[in-house]
Design a protein around this motif. Structure first.
Motif, mmCIF file in Angstrom:
data_model
loop_
_atom_site.group_PDB
_atom_site.id
_atom_site.type_symbol
_atom_site.label_atom_id
_atom_site.label_comp_id
_atom_site.label_asym_id
_atom_site.label_seq_id
_atom_site.Cartn_x
_atom_site.Cartn_y
_atom_site.Cartn_z
ATOM 1 N N ASN A 48 0.824 -1.214 0.000
ATOM 2 C CA ASN A 48 0.000 0.000 0.000
ATOM 3 C C ASN A 48 0.861 1.268 0.000
ATOM 4 O O ASN A 48 0.443 2.300 -0.522
ATOM 5 C CB ASN A 48 -0.972 0.005 1.189
ATOM 6 N N ARG A 51 1.916 1.802 -3.713
ATOM 7 C CA ARG A 51 0.784 2.354 -4.466
ATOM 8 C C ARG A 51 0.550 3.825 -4.106
ATOM 9 O O ARG A 51 0.366 4.665 -4.990
ATOM 10 C CB ARG A 51 -0.484 1.537 -4.197
ATOM 11 N N ARG A 54 3.174 5.958 -5.759
ATOM 12 C CA ARG A 54 2.909 6.148 -7.193
ATOM 13 C C ARG A 54 1.777 7.146 -7.413
ATOM 14 O O ARG A 54 1.878 8.038 -8.264
ATOM 15 C CB ARG A 54 2.561 4.800 -7.842
ATOM 16 N N LEU A 55 0.714 7.027 -6.630
ATOM 17 C CA LEU A 55 -0.417 7.945 -6.769
ATOM 18 C C LEU A 55 -0.041 9.360 -6.364
ATOM 19 O O LEU A 55 -0.492 10.328 -6.986
ATOM 20 C CB LEU A 55 -1.610 7.443 -5.945
ATOM 21 N N GLN A 61 1.007 3.082 -13.597
ATOM 22 C CA GLN A 61 1.966 2.002 -13.357
ATOM 23 C C GLN A 61 3.017 1.951 -14.457
ATOM 24 O O GLN A 61 4.195 1.712 -14.187
ATOM 25 C CB GLN A 61 1.250 0.658 -13.236
ATOM 26 N N SER A 76 2.849 -3.761 -10.650
ATOM 27 C CA SER A 76 1.554 -4.303 -10.248
ATOM 28 C C SER A 76 1.719 -5.379 -9.172
ATOM 29 O O SER A 76 0.977 -5.411 -8.187
ATOM 30 C CB SER A 76 0.834 -4.875 -11.471
ATOM 31 N N GLU A 79 2.501 -3.802 -5.855
ATOM 32 C CA GLU A 79 1.329 -3.159 -5.254
ATOM 33 C C GLU A 79 0.330 -4.183 -4.714
ATOM 34 O O GLU A 79 -0.427 -3.883 -3.792
ATOM 35 C CB GLU A 79 0.655 -2.230 -6.260
ATOM 36 N N ARG A 80 0.314 -5.363 -5.274
ATOM 37 C CA ARG A 80 -0.573 -6.422 -4.781
ATOM 38 C C ARG A 80 0.078 -7.269 -3.706
ATOM 39 O O ARG A 80 -0.557 -8.139 -3.102
ATOM 40 C CB ARG A 80 -1.008 -7.321 -5.947
#
Length: 105
Positions: A48, A51, A54-55, A61, A76, A79-80
């Motif tokens: 998290n 992510r 990045r945001l 991505q 990806s 982030e998962r």
């Protein structure tokens, strides 16, 4: 890529230590101690956090992956939580977290 130092003063100290090591007057163990003191520490990032980073940088991505020199699929997976960044990728993520995406662009 330039190393990430905690401060300009520590950058100067570390550069002197590197010179001493290259000249053979400082052993590798002492140089590692200087690395720990002078260089930006690298700590693991949770999925998290990656992510959110990045945001915060307003990057897709694909764009984020391009700046980190990895694949979009790997971002990806980070982030998962399927994979964890390490090595150079983790160092770059740490620099982005501290200084923004432009620091690695």
């Amino acid at each position: 890529m330039p190393k990430g130092y905690r401060s300009d003063a520590l950058a100067a100290v570390h550069e002197v230590a590197l010179g001493l090591a290259e000249a053979g007057t400082m052993d590798k163990r002492s140089l590692r101690d200087f690395d720990a003191l002078c260089l930006t520490p690298v700590e693991p990032l949770a999925p998290n956090e990656i992510r959110a980073l990045r945001l915060r940088e307003n990057a897709s991505q694909a764009v984020f992956a391009l700046h980190l020199n990895v694949t979009t699929g790997l971002v990806s997976q980070w982030e998962r939580g399927e994979k964890q960044p390490s090595g150079a990728s983790l160092k770059l993520l740490t620099l982005v977290a501290r200084k923004g995406l432009q620091a690695v662009a």
